[in-house]
Design an enzyme around this catalytic site. Structure first.
Site, mmCIF file in Angstrom:
data_model
loop_
_atom_site.group_PDB
_atom_site.id
_atom_site.type_symbol
_atom_site.label_atom_id
_atom_site.label_comp_id
_atom_site.label_asym_id
_atom_site.label_seq_id
_atom_site.Cartn_x
_atom_site.Cartn_y
_atom_site.Cartn_z
ATOM 1 N N GLU A 1 0.822 -1.224 0.000
ATOM 2 C CA GLU A 1 0.000 0.000 0.000
ATOM 3 C C GLU A 1 0.846 1.260 0.000
ATOM 4 O O GLU A 1 0.872 2.019 0.979
ATOM 5 C CB GLU A 1 -0.852 0.042 1.276
ATOM 6 C CG GLU A 1 -2.149 -0.659 1.182
ATOM 7 C CD GLU A 1 -2.968 -0.492 2.477
ATOM 8 O OE1 GLU A 1 -2.440 -0.024 3.493
ATOM 9 O OE2 GLU A 1 -4.135 -0.842 2.442
ATOM 10 N N GLU B 1 -5.818 -7.239 -0.938
ATOM 11 C CA GLU B 1 -6.416 -7.256 0.415
ATOM 12 C C GLU B 1 -7.877 -6.885 0.342
ATOM 13 O O GLU B 1 -8.240 -5.916 -0.333
ATOM 14 C CB GLU B 1 -5.775 -6.197 1.323
ATOM 15 C CG GLU B 1 -4.452 -6.531 1.886
ATOM 16 C CD GLU B 1 -3.947 -5.445 2.835
ATOM 17 O OE1 GLU B 1 -4.763 -4.791 3.516
ATOM 18 O OE2 GLU B 1 -2.719 -5.268 2.866
HETATM 19 C C1 BG6 Z 1 -4.340 -2.317 5.213
HETATM 20 C C2 BG6 Z 1 -3.001 -2.828 5.687
HETATM 21 O O1 BG6 Z 1 -4.285 -0.928 5.147
HETATM 22 O O2 BG6 Z 1 -5.455 -2.540 6.030
HETATM 23 C C3 BG6 Z 1 -3.077 -4.007 6.643
HETATM 24 O O3 BG6 Z 1 -2.170 -3.150 4.586
HETATM 25 C C4 BG6 Z 1 -4.209 -3.805 7.617
HETATM 26 O O4 BG6 Z 1 -1.838 -4.159 7.268
HETATM 27 C C5 BG6 Z 1 -5.508 -3.694 6.837
HETATM 28 O O5 BG6 Z 1 -4.294 -4.788 8.600
HETATM 29 C C6 BG6 Z 1 -6.744 -3.593 7.712
HETATM 30 O O6 BG6 Z 1 -6.593 -2.569 8.622
HETATM 31 P P1 BG6 Z 1 -6.833 -2.790 10.182
HETATM 32 O O7 BG6 Z 1 -6.567 -1.469 10.782
HETATM 33 O O8 BG6 Z 1 -8.251 -3.208 10.309
HETATM 34 O O9 BG6 Z 1 -5.885 -3.848 10.608
#
Ligand code: BG6
Length: 478
Positions: free
Chosen positions: A183, A377
């Site tokens: 990201e 993701e």
């Molecule tokens: C993304 C990241 O921004 O979001 C992850 O690459 C992260 O590392 C994911 O875990 C979800 O965010 P959060 O704050 O719910 O863990």
């Protein structure tokens, strides 16, 4: 049409723990767990030097969850058995830089760290699971931050190249997909996580530091691609941003123009450089407006032009709204706070659930870059409860998957060349945003709480069986 891969992901700092065997301290190891005061908590996303000094104390009373993760360092090989049973086509993992190069300045890697990754990678490969390797996902050796100011410095770039060169040489014949930086646009929203900038005393980050750091990350990415191609490694190289699927708050022309501008800087800026190979036209007026002035040499331009990514990827959790008006009706989202959308439901953390937004994003990304797309993701962060008989009934997560998968398959039918879907936090891990365990994404439950108490035993949730059957059904269709 190309085969679609269904997968799952973790990141080293959120999953491994294993603050032993010579691992050096990194930026994520300094983030304490603090009980949440709001959905958009930033207290531990933007660390200042005082908090870092506290983290370095041996007797600090705080709990540092990224030093424990969900104990992937201990149980990683057994977890792969679960991934195999789940039927994953692909697993995305990241490397802990400070496990291999504790201060970032060593010339050779820590043998215990090498063994850990070698065992994992070899087992994944033998299990027939494709490997998507993120070279750097947020955490960087603390020494590079304190000595060189993180990504503002070419010393950090040099250190990164020692890491990436080692990885390419060691596992170049195995890894299927390489991602130099997670990201990459996070540096802009979350400068500590994204580009390792410590919060200044006056609380105001310098735009120059942020955009210089991003430039150094672009060079890191291009140099890695150059090196990998020279070594003739097997895998493809990607770039990744976080996508927010913007809507204008109203049909007012000003709101729509605001959307275009927000998209340019927040969403496309980094991917334009990494995929097209040059800074887009809107970058320079933006630099001028914000007094951003760093050197882009002719050699940099040449490097970026000749070493663009093979595929584009993004994270997607929620959609956002753009408006020129001041709007108090706000809610949290991944990395950013946005305006509430009355047409959408939100998670317990306020992130607005929008499966159609994912399909829209797939179209936009593919249209803009014309390269294969991977969803690196996506997933639902929710509270789960483990029942007495060791099950977790997470129908809400199954519903989330169903709705999003439906839109992905439709985007494919509509011609988007989407090659993979990688579910975030396939096994429960510590939240990157709020450092807590309560916010879980996994189809595999890990018995641990926000303070690190628990057995860390693994349990299959209902979504595990659902995802397994879904992957199986998709495989039969091919
Ligand atoms: C993304 C990241 O921004 O979001 C992850 O690459 C992260 O590392 C994911 O875990 C979800 O965010 P959060 O704050 O719910 O863990």
């Amino acid at each position: 049409m190309h085969k679609m891969l269904w997968g799952g992901a973790t990141s080293a700092s959120q999953y491994e723990g294993g603050f032993v065997d010579g691992k050096g301290m990194d930026t994520q190891d300094c983030r304490p767990y603090l009980p949440r005061t709001s959905n958009a908590t930033t207290e531990t996303r933007l660390l200042d030097q005082k908090q870092i000094d506290e983290a370095k104390k041996k007797d600090s009373p705080y709990y540092y969850p990224f030093r424990v993760g969900t104990k992937g360092y201990e149980y990683g090989l057994d977890d792969i058995d679960l991934f195999k049973e789940l039927g994953l086509d692909i697993y995305r993992l990241s490397i802990s830089w400070s496990r291999l190069f504790p201060t970032g300045e060593e010339l050779t890697p820590n043998p215990k760290g090498v063994k850990y990754y070698d065992d994992l990678i070899t087992k994944l490969h033998k299990a027939g699971i494709k490997i998507f390797l993120t070279i750097n996902h947020y955490a960087i050796p603390l020494n590079l931050v304190e000595k060189y100011r993180g990504w503002t410095s070419k010393e950090t770039l040099k250190s990164y190249m020692r890491l990436s060169t080692f990885l390419l040489e060691k596992w170049g014949s195995i890894i299927d997909y390489w991602l130099p930086i997670n990201e990459i646009n996070a540096g802009y929203f979350s400068p500590f996580n994204g580009v390792a900038l410590v919060k200044p005393k006056n609380g105001k980050y310098s735009y120059n530091d942020i955009f210089l750091s991003l430039h150094n990350q672009f060079l890191a990415s291009a140099q890695t691609i150059k090196k990998g191609r020279k070594l003739n490694v097997k895998g493809k190289f990607g770039a990744m941003v976080s996508c927010f699927c913007y809507y204008p708050l109203t049909p007012k022309p000003e709101d729509n123009l605001e959307l275009v501008k927000d998209e340019e800087i927040n969403q496309w800026y980094c991917m334009d450089v990494l995929s097209k190979g040059y800074y887009s036209y809107y970058a320079f007026p933006f630099f001028k407006k914000h007094n951003i002035n760093f050197e882009i040499t002719p050699e940099d331009k040449e490097l970026l032009k000749n070493n663009t990514c093979d595929f584009v990827s993004f994270s997607y959790y929620d959609s956002s709204i753009c408006t020129v008006e001041e709007n108090k009706n706000q809610t949290a989202g991944n990395l950013v706070v946005t305006t509430k959308n009355p047409y959408l439901k939100a998670t317990e953390w306020g992130w607005q659930i929008d499966p159609i937004g994912l399909r829209t994003t797939l179209h936009k990304v593919y249209d803009r870059y014309n390269k294969p797309v991977m969803i690196a993701e996506n997933g639902l962060g929710a509270k789960d409860s483990l029942t007495k008989n060791g099950t977790v009934h997470d129908q809400y997560r199954i519903d989330y998957f169903k709705a999003h998968f439906d839109q992905i398959l439709k985007a494919r039918e509509e011609g988007v060349d989407v090659r993979g879907y990688i579910a975030w936090g396939i096994i429960d891990i510590v939240s990157a945003g709020s450092c807590e365990m309560d916010k879980r994404y996994g189809v595999i439950y890990v018995d641990a709480n926000n303070k690190g108490e628990g057995s860390y035993k693994r349990y299959k949730k209902d979504s595990f069986y659902w995802y397994r059957d879904f992957i199986e059904s998709q495989r039969k269709k091919k």
